[in-house]
Design a protein around this motif. Structure first.
Motif, PDB file in Angstrom:
ATOM      1  N   VAL A  67       0.802  -1.224   0.000  1.00  0.00           N
ATOM      2  CA  VAL A  67       0.000   0.000   0.000  1.00  0.00           C
ATOM      3  C   VAL A  67       0.837   1.277   0.000  1.00  0.00           C
ATOM      4  N   ASN A  70       0.789   3.673  -3.049  1.00  0.00           N
ATOM      5  CA  ASN A  70      -0.183   3.127  -3.979  1.00  0.00           C
ATOM      6  C   ASN A  70      -1.539   3.754  -3.686  1.00  0.00           C
ATOM      7  N   VAL A  71      -2.165   4.357  -4.685  1.00  0.00           N
ATOM      8  CA  VAL A  71      -3.457   4.995  -4.456  1.00  0.00           C
ATOM      9  C   VAL A  71      -4.589   3.976  -4.350  1.00  0.00           C
ATOM     10  N   ASN A  72      -4.357   2.765  -4.824  1.00  0.00           N
ATOM     11  CA  ASN A  72      -5.375   1.720  -4.776  1.00  0.00           C
ATOM     12  C   ASN A  72      -4.836   0.534  -3.970  1.00  0.00           C
ATOM     13  N   PRO A  73      -5.269   0.389  -2.717  1.00  0.00           N
ATOM     14  CA  PRO A  73      -4.758  -0.704  -1.885  1.00  0.00           C
ATOM     15  C   PRO A  73      -5.382  -2.071  -2.182  1.00  0.00           C
ATOM     16  N   VAL A  74      -6.415  -2.117  -3.005  1.00  0.00           N
ATOM     17  CA  VAL A  74      -7.136  -3.367  -3.249  1.00  0.00           C
ATOM     18  C   VAL A  74      -6.224  -4.481  -3.761  1.00  0.00           C
ATOM     19  N   PRO A  75      -5.352  -4.231  -4.748  1.00  0.00           N
ATOM     20  CA  PRO A  75      -4.482  -5.325  -5.195  1.00  0.00           C
ATOM     21  C   PRO A  75      -3.579  -5.872  -4.092  1.00  0.00           C
ATOM     22  N   ARG A  78      -5.816  -8.068  -1.815  1.00  0.00           N
ATOM     23  CA  ARG A  78      -6.117  -9.322  -2.522  1.00  0.00           C
ATOM     24  C   ARG A  78      -4.894 -10.214  -2.606  1.00  0.00           C
ATOM     25  N   PHE A 112      -7.909  -0.428   5.132  1.00  0.00           N
ATOM     26  CA  PHE A 112      -7.766  -1.142   3.879  1.00  0.00           C
ATOM     27  C   PHE A 112      -8.438  -2.507   3.880  1.00  0.00           C
TER      28      PHE A 112
END
Length: 115
Positions: A67, A70-75, A78, A112
């Motif tokens: 994270v 990273n602006v998108n923590p979803v990956p 997952r 997150f």
């Protein structure tokens, strides 16, 4: 990120993160004891010599690396779940282990992983 996933997979295998019963303590006092108790309550079975607190802290390290910047923590989230699930536990157990790790060792990542 892939390197960290491999590192935790290797650490779990080396630690004997196999399906052997673990007995949670009756009254957990420290963070490590609470984490061990939660892992037992999730039905995640480990080898007797598994250092569960180290596994929980490795989960936090993976999240931190994934994270950061990273602006998108979803990956990243997952990726942690997929890595844990590929080591012999159900997806639900993997999510539970990740959430327990966050709650006990790295609460700064709670936003997150959800509730």
């Amino acid at each position: 990120m892939i390197r960290h996933r491999r590192a935790i997979a290797a650490a779990m295998a080396a630690a004997g993160f196999s399906m052997v019963a673990a007995v949670p303590s009756a009254h957990a006092e420290t963070a490590d004891e609470r984490f061990t108790q939660v892992v037992g309550s999730l039905g995640i079975r480990t080898a007797p010599d598994t250092d569960l607190p180290a596994v929980g802290q490795q989960v936090c390290d993976m999240l931190t690396t994934g994270v950061t910047g990273n602006v998108n923590p979803v990956p990243a989230v997952r990726g942690v779940v997929t890595t844990l699930a590929s080591n012999g536990m159900s997806r639900e157990q993997a999510v539970g282990l990740m959430k327990a790790s966050v709650a006990i060792y790295c609460p700064q990542h709670a936003r997150f992983v959800g509730r």
